[in-house]
Write a protein that holds these residues in place. Structure first.
Motif, PDB file in Angstrom:
ATOM      1  N   GLU A 164      24.444  38.779  39.870  1.00 46.72           N
ATOM      2  CA  GLU A 164      23.194  39.147  40.176  1.00 46.72           C
ATOM      3  C   GLU A 164      22.364  37.732  40.905  1.00 46.72           C
ATOM      4  O   GLU A 164      21.732  37.974  41.834  1.00 46.72           O
ATOM      5  CB  GLU A 164      22.299  39.322  38.869  1.00 46.72           C
ATOM      6  N   SER A 165      22.930  36.637  40.395  1.00 44.73           N
ATOM      7  CA  SER A 165      22.389  35.449  41.193  1.00 44.73           C
ATOM      8  C   SER A 165      22.879  35.456  42.295  1.00 44.73           C
ATOM      9  O   SER A 165      22.098  35.083  43.686  1.00 44.73           O
ATOM     10  CB  SER A 165      22.769  34.125  40.318  1.00 44.73           C
ATOM     11  N   ASN A 207      24.078  37.871  44.274  1.00 42.26           N
ATOM     12  CA  ASN A 207      23.227  38.666  45.193  1.00 42.26           C
ATOM     13  C   ASN A 207      21.828  38.414  45.464  1.00 42.26           C
ATOM     14  O   ASN A 207      21.514  38.503  46.653  1.00 42.26           O
ATOM     15  CB  ASN A 207      23.302  40.019  44.419  1.00 42.26           C
ATOM     16  N   ILE A 208      21.046  37.900  44.685  1.00 44.78           N
ATOM     17  CA  ILE A 208      19.831  37.207  45.091  1.00 44.78           C
ATOM     18  C   ILE A 208      20.011  36.270  46.074  1.00 44.78           C
ATOM     19  O   ILE A 208      19.083  36.345  46.937  1.00 44.78           O
ATOM     20  CB  ILE A 208      19.101  36.973  43.569  1.00 44.78           C
ATOM     21  N   ILE A 236      27.906  39.341  34.761  1.00 48.22           N
ATOM     22  CA  ILE A 236      26.879  40.255  35.359  1.00 48.22           C
ATOM     23  C   ILE A 236      25.541  39.159  35.727  1.00 48.22           C
ATOM     24  O   ILE A 236      25.145  39.278  37.110  1.00 48.22           O
ATOM     25  CB  ILE A 236      26.186  41.059  34.363  1.00 48.22           C
ATOM     26  N   ASN A 237      25.437  37.948  35.242  1.00 48.11           N
ATOM     27  CA  ASN A 237      24.486  37.305  35.578  1.00 48.11           C
ATOM     28  C   ASN A 237      24.962  36.366  37.107  1.00 48.11           C
ATOM     29  O   ASN A 237      23.963  36.237  37.808  1.00 48.11           O
ATOM     30  CB  ASN A 237      24.221  36.026  34.551  1.00 48.11           C
ATOM     31  N   ILE A 269      27.894  45.411  39.746  1.00 45.48           N
ATOM     32  CA  ILE A 269      27.199  45.335  38.530  1.00 45.48           C
ATOM     33  C   ILE A 269      26.934  46.754  37.382  1.00 45.48           C
ATOM     34  O   ILE A 269      27.246  46.385  36.420  1.00 45.48           O
ATOM     35  CB  ILE A 269      25.771  44.866  38.844  1.00 45.48           C
ATOM     36  N   ARG A 324      28.270  46.657  33.538  1.00 43.07           N
ATOM     37  CA  ARG A 324      26.999  47.265  32.722  1.00 43.07           C
ATOM     38  C   ARG A 324      27.608  48.419  31.815  1.00 43.07           C
ATOM     39  O   ARG A 324      27.304  48.539  30.731  1.00 43.07           O
ATOM     40  CB  ARG A 324      25.612  47.542  33.325  1.00 43.07           C
ATOM     41  N   PRO A 331      28.164  44.562  45.700  1.00 40.87           N
ATOM     42  CA  PRO A 331      27.541  43.885  44.327  1.00 40.87           C
ATOM     43  C   PRO A 331      26.967  44.845  43.544  1.00 40.87           C
ATOM     44  O   PRO A 331      27.226  44.733  42.109  1.00 40.87           O
ATOM     45  CB  PRO A 331      26.765  42.777  44.919  1.00 40.87           C
ATOM     46  N   LYS A 332      26.172  45.877  43.882  1.00 42.15           N
ATOM     47  CA  LYS A 332      25.533  46.750  43.153  1.00 42.15           C
ATOM     48  C   LYS A 332      26.574  47.618  42.275  1.00 42.15           C
ATOM     49  O   LYS A 332      26.367  47.857  41.127  1.00 42.15           O
ATOM     50  CB  LYS A 332      24.522  47.834  43.865  1.00 42.15           C
TER      51      LYS A 332
END
Length: 225
Positions: free
Chosen positions: A95-96, A98-99, A91-92, A24, A28, A20-21
Motif C-alpha cells: 500500500e505504501s 502504491n501510494i 500489505i502495508n 493486496i 487480504r 498492486p490492487k
C-alpha cells in the motif's frame, strides 16, 4: 496491426496498473483465512484445557492427552500468528509503495500541465509585456493631463468672484436693516460710547461684590447661632 499492438499494449498497461490492487486483495483474502484459523485454534485450546481440568484427578491419561493436543494447537497458533504478522507487513508495504507511485504519477501530471500552461512563455517575454503595459499607461496619463489642463472656455478670475460675493453680502445686509429697522449688533457695539462700554464691563465686578456681601451675611448668621 498497429491498432492491435496498441490494444495489447493498453491491456498490459492496465494489468500492470492493477497488479498492486490484485496483490493486496489476494493478501487480504489470505489474511482473513488466517485470522479465522487463529480464532479456531484458540477455541480448540480452550476446549482441551477444559478437558484436562475435568480429568486431572479422575483420569490422568485423558488429562495428559488433552494437554498434548493443547500444546499442538498452541504451536499451530504461534505459526498462524506469525504468518498474520508477515501478511500485515506485506500489505502495508505494498500500500505504501502504491501510494508513492500514485503520488509520483500525480506530480508528473502536474509538471506536464504546468509545461502546457506556460508553453513558450519566458521571463523575457513577461518583462517585454509589462514594459508595453507601462508605456500604454503612461500614454494614457499624458492624454488625460492634456485634456484636463486645456479646458475649453474662458477662465474665471477669482478676484472678481470675491468682489461679487462681497457686494452680495452688503446688499443682503442692507435689505435686512430695511426690514427690521434696526442696526446690526456689530455696528451698535462699534458705535457704543466708551462710557457705556465701561458700564457694561463694570457689571460683573458689581455682581461679584454682591456675592461677597451675601457670603459675609451668611457667615455672620452662622456665628450668631
Amino acid at each position: 496491426m498497429s491498432g492491435v499492438w496498441g490494444w495489447f499494449g493498453g491491456g498490459a498497461a492496465a494489468k500492470k496498473k492493477d497488479s498492486p490492487k490484485n496483490a493486496i486483495l489476494g493478501l487480504r483474502a489470505q489474511l482473513d483465512m488466517l485470522q479465522k484459523r487463529e480464532k479456531h485454534l484458540m477455541t480448540q485450546m480452550d476446549e482441551q484445557d477444559a478437558i484436562a481440568r475435568k480429568n486431572v484427578n479422575t483420569n490422568k491419561n485423558a488429562a495428559k492427552a488433552a494437554l498434548r493436543r493443547k500444546k499442538t494447537h498452541e504451536h499451530s497458533l504461534e505459526q498462524t500468528q506469525s504468518q498474520i504478522g508477515t501478511l500485515e507487513q506485506q500489505i502495508n508495504a505494498i500500500e505504501s509503495a502504491n501510494i508513492n507511485r500514485e503520488t509520483l504519477a500525480a506530480m508528473e501530471r502536474a509538471g506536464e500541465a504546468m509545461k502546457q500552461i506556460h508553453g513558450k512563455l519566458t521571463p523575457e517575454k513577461v518583462d517585454e509585456t509589462m514594459e508595453k503595459l507601462r508605456e500604454q499607461n503612461e500614454l494614457s496619463e499624458e492624454i488625460v493631463n492634456a485634456i484636463t489642463s486645456n479646458s475649453l472656455g474662458n477662465q474665471v478670475d477669482e478676484t472678481e468672484l470675491e468682489d461679487e460675493l462681497e457686494a452680495l453680502q452688503e446688499e443682503a445686509l442692507a435689505e435686512e436693516m430695511l426690514k427690521s429697522g434696526t442696526v446690526p449688533i456689530r455696528d451698535e457695539i462699534t458705535r457704543m460710547p466708551a462710557a457705556a462700554n465701561g458700564e457694561i464691563r463694570g457689571k460683573p465686578q458689581a455682581v461679584e461684590e454682591d456675592d461677597e456681601e451675601a457670603e459675609l451675611r451668611k457667615l455672620q448668621q452662622e456665628m450668631a447661632m
